[in-house]
Design a protein around this motif. Structure first.
Motif, short mmCIF file in Angstrom:
data_model
loop_
_atom_site.label_atom_id
_atom_site.label_comp_id
_atom_site.label_asym_id
_atom_site.label_seq_id
_atom_site.Cartn_x
_atom_site.Cartn_y
_atom_site.Cartn_z
N LEU A 85 0.83 -1.21 0.00
CA LEU A 85 0.00 0.00 0.00
C LEU A 85 0.86 1.25 0.00
CD1 LEU A 85 -2.81 1.32 0.23
CD2 LEU A 85 -2.54 1.25 2.71
N GLY A 86 1.93 1.24 0.80
CA GLY A 86 2.82 2.40 0.85
C GLY A 86 3.43 2.70 -0.50
N GLU A 87 3.90 1.67 -1.18
CA GLU A 87 4.51 1.87 -2.49
C GLU A 87 3.48 2.36 -3.50
OE1 GLU A 87 7.43 -0.53 -5.63
OE2 GLU A 87 6.78 -1.46 -3.76
N ASN A 88 2.28 1.80 -3.43
CA ASN A 88 1.23 2.20 -4.36
C ASN A 88 0.83 3.66 -4.13
OD1 ASN A 88 -0.87 1.40 -6.41
ND2 ASN A 88 -2.24 1.99 -4.75
N ASP A 89 0.67 4.06 -2.87
CA ASP A 89 0.31 5.45 -2.56
C ASP A 89 1.35 6.42 -3.10
OD1 ASP A 89 -2.00 4.67 -1.32
OD2 ASP A 89 -1.35 5.11 0.72
N ALA A 90 2.63 6.07 -2.92
CA ALA A 90 3.70 6.95 -3.37
C ALA A 90 3.71 7.09 -4.88
CB ALA A 90 5.06 6.43 -2.90
N THR A 91 3.52 5.99 -5.60
CA THR A 91 3.59 6.03 -7.06
C THR A 91 2.36 6.72 -7.66
OG1 THR A 91 2.67 3.79 -7.18
CG2 THR A 91 5.06 4.01 -7.27
N LEU A 105 4.03 0.13 13.95
CA LEU A 105 2.92 -0.35 13.14
C LEU A 105 3.02 0.06 11.68
CD1 LEU A 105 -0.12 0.20 15.56
CD2 LEU A 105 1.09 -1.92 15.05
N GLY A 106 3.60 1.23 11.44
CA GLY A 106 3.66 1.72 10.07
C GLY A 106 4.99 1.50 9.38
N ASN A 107 5.88 0.72 9.99
CA ASN A 107 7.21 0.53 9.41
C ASN A 107 7.18 -0.02 7.99
OD1 ASN A 107 8.34 1.53 11.70
ND2 ASN A 107 9.19 -0.40 12.43
N ALA A 108 6.38 -1.06 7.77
CA ALA A 108 6.32 -1.69 6.44
C ALA A 108 5.78 -0.69 5.42
CB ALA A 108 5.44 -2.93 6.49
N TYR A 109 4.73 0.03 5.83
CA TYR A 109 4.15 1.03 4.92
C TYR A 109 5.18 2.09 4.56
CZ TYR A 109 1.20 4.84 3.22
OH TYR A 109 0.65 5.85 2.45
N GLN A 110 5.89 2.62 5.55
CA GLN A 110 6.85 3.69 5.30
C GLN A 110 8.01 3.21 4.42
OE1 GLN A 110 6.26 6.73 5.88
NE2 GLN A 110 4.46 6.46 7.18
N THR A 111 8.42 1.96 4.60
CA THR A 111 9.46 1.40 3.74
C THR A 111 8.97 1.32 2.30
OG1 THR A 111 10.41 0.10 5.55
CG2 THR A 111 10.91 -0.61 3.32
N GLY A 112 7.76 0.83 2.13
CA GLY A 112 7.17 0.76 0.79
C GLY A 112 6.97 2.13 0.18
N TYR A 113 6.57 3.08 1.01
CA TYR A 113 6.33 4.44 0.51
C TYR A 113 7.65 5.04 0.01
CZ TYR A 113 4.27 9.11 0.31
OH TYR A 113 3.80 10.33 -0.14
N MET A 115 10.22 3.45 -1.16
CA MET A 115 10.55 2.79 -2.42
C MET A 115 9.71 3.34 -3.56
SD MET A 115 10.92 -1.17 -1.13
CE MET A 115 11.07 -1.77 -2.81
N GLY A 116 8.42 3.60 -3.27
CA GLY A 116 7.53 4.16 -4.29
C GLY A 116 7.95 5.54 -4.73
N TYR A 136 -0.01 17.64 -7.96
CA TYR A 136 1.18 17.32 -7.18
C TYR A 136 1.07 17.87 -5.77
CZ TYR A 136 6.11 17.14 -5.83
OH TYR A 136 7.30 16.89 -5.17
N ARG A 137 1.40 17.05 -4.79
CA ARG A 137 1.25 17.41 -3.38
C ARG A 137 2.59 17.49 -2.65
NH1 ARG A 137 -4.12 17.28 -2.86
NH2 ARG A 137 -5.30 15.89 -4.22
N ASN A 138 3.64 17.84 -3.39
CA ASN A 138 4.96 18.04 -2.81
C ASN A 138 5.43 16.83 -2.01
OD1 ASN A 138 5.31 20.79 -3.75
ND2 ASN A 138 3.78 21.37 -2.22
N THR A 139 5.23 15.66 -2.57
CA THR A 139 5.61 14.44 -1.87
C THR A 139 7.07 14.05 -2.10
OG1 THR A 139 4.76 13.14 -3.74
CG2 THR A 139 3.27 13.52 -1.88
N CYS A 140 7.70 14.56 -3.15
CA CYS A 140 9.08 14.16 -3.44
C CYS A 140 10.05 14.83 -2.48
CB CYS A 140 9.44 14.54 -4.87
SG CYS A 140 8.54 13.61 -6.12
#
Length: 220
Positions: A85-91, A105-113, A115-116, A136-140
């Motif tokens: 989910l984290g990677e998908n949200d980021a991409t 609790l959010g470690n896996a999500y943040q790692t995926g994010y 990577m995304g 664009y929401r200034n996520t980079c």
């Protein structure tokens, strides 16, 4: 073990059945507070959702089990905050989900994010994101933002040029209708022909700019 997809399906069904009300009297009487916590977390809802549920039950003189809800919410949070989910949200250019911010609790999500973001924050991605109308929401992060912003500017330029072209073509269609209308006066026809000549020139110029922008984007 219940899968995240299964949890999400149950949560969606619960929401549809519950309607607009947070909790009815019957909901409160039958409530499984741990399951409610899991369902809310599976929809990305923060634990503060408990307050609204508890308040609805309190109005019916029925208590709420915060401890059970919190335990269930933590379980649902683990199922929701996956690396996928984290990677998908980021991409997709989404901001990081607030529900998945707490550690661990959010470690896996943040790692995926993270990577995304590496995949998302490129010049080519910025170009396609803007070209397709993304906001664009200034996520980079700062070290990746430069190339993405360059692509974003090019994609925005191309989207605006295509929008301009659409407008020109709509205006030209209206002028052709004037020429095709037997009720149009001679002056109206003359004006329509003059405007069409200008619109044809504008269309040709805009198409050249679009082609130039597309060629420039090939470098990404």
């Amino acid at each position: 073990m219940t899968s995240p997809v299964r949890i999400l399906t149950l949560a969606t069904l619960f929401t549809l059945l519950a309607g607009c009300a947070v909790m009815s009297k019957d909901d409160c009487l039958k409530a499984d507070w741990a399951e409610l916590g899991r369902r809310d977390a599976s929809q990305g809802l923060a634990i503060e959702r408990f307050a609204a549920r508890a308040d609805a039950c309190r109005k019916n003189d029925i208590g709420a089990d915060r401890a059970a809800y919190a335990a269930g919410h933590a379980d649902g949070q683990r199922a929701y905050c996956t690396g996928e989910l984290g990677e998908n949200d980021a991409t997709l250019g989404k901001v990081s989900a607030p529900l998945c911010a707490p550690v661990p609790l959010g470690n896996a999500y943040q790692t995926g994010y993270a990577m995304g973001l590496i995949r998302f924050c490129t010049a080519r991605s910025g170009y396609e994101f803007a070209r397709l109308g993304g906001t664009y929401r200034n996520t980079c992060p700062a070290d990746l933002a430069g190339p993405f912003q360059a692509g974003l500017r090019m994609g925005t330029e191309l989207r605006e040029l295509n929008s301009r072209l659409d407008g020109i073509q709509r205006d030209a269609t209206e002028q052709r209708k004037v020429l095709a209308d037997d009720k149009s006066s001679a002056d109206q026809r003359d004006t329509a022909r003059r405007l069409l000549r200008q619109l044809d020139a504008d269309e040709a110029a805009t198409r050249r700019l679009i082609r130039q922008a597309e060629l420039s984007a090939l470098s990404f």
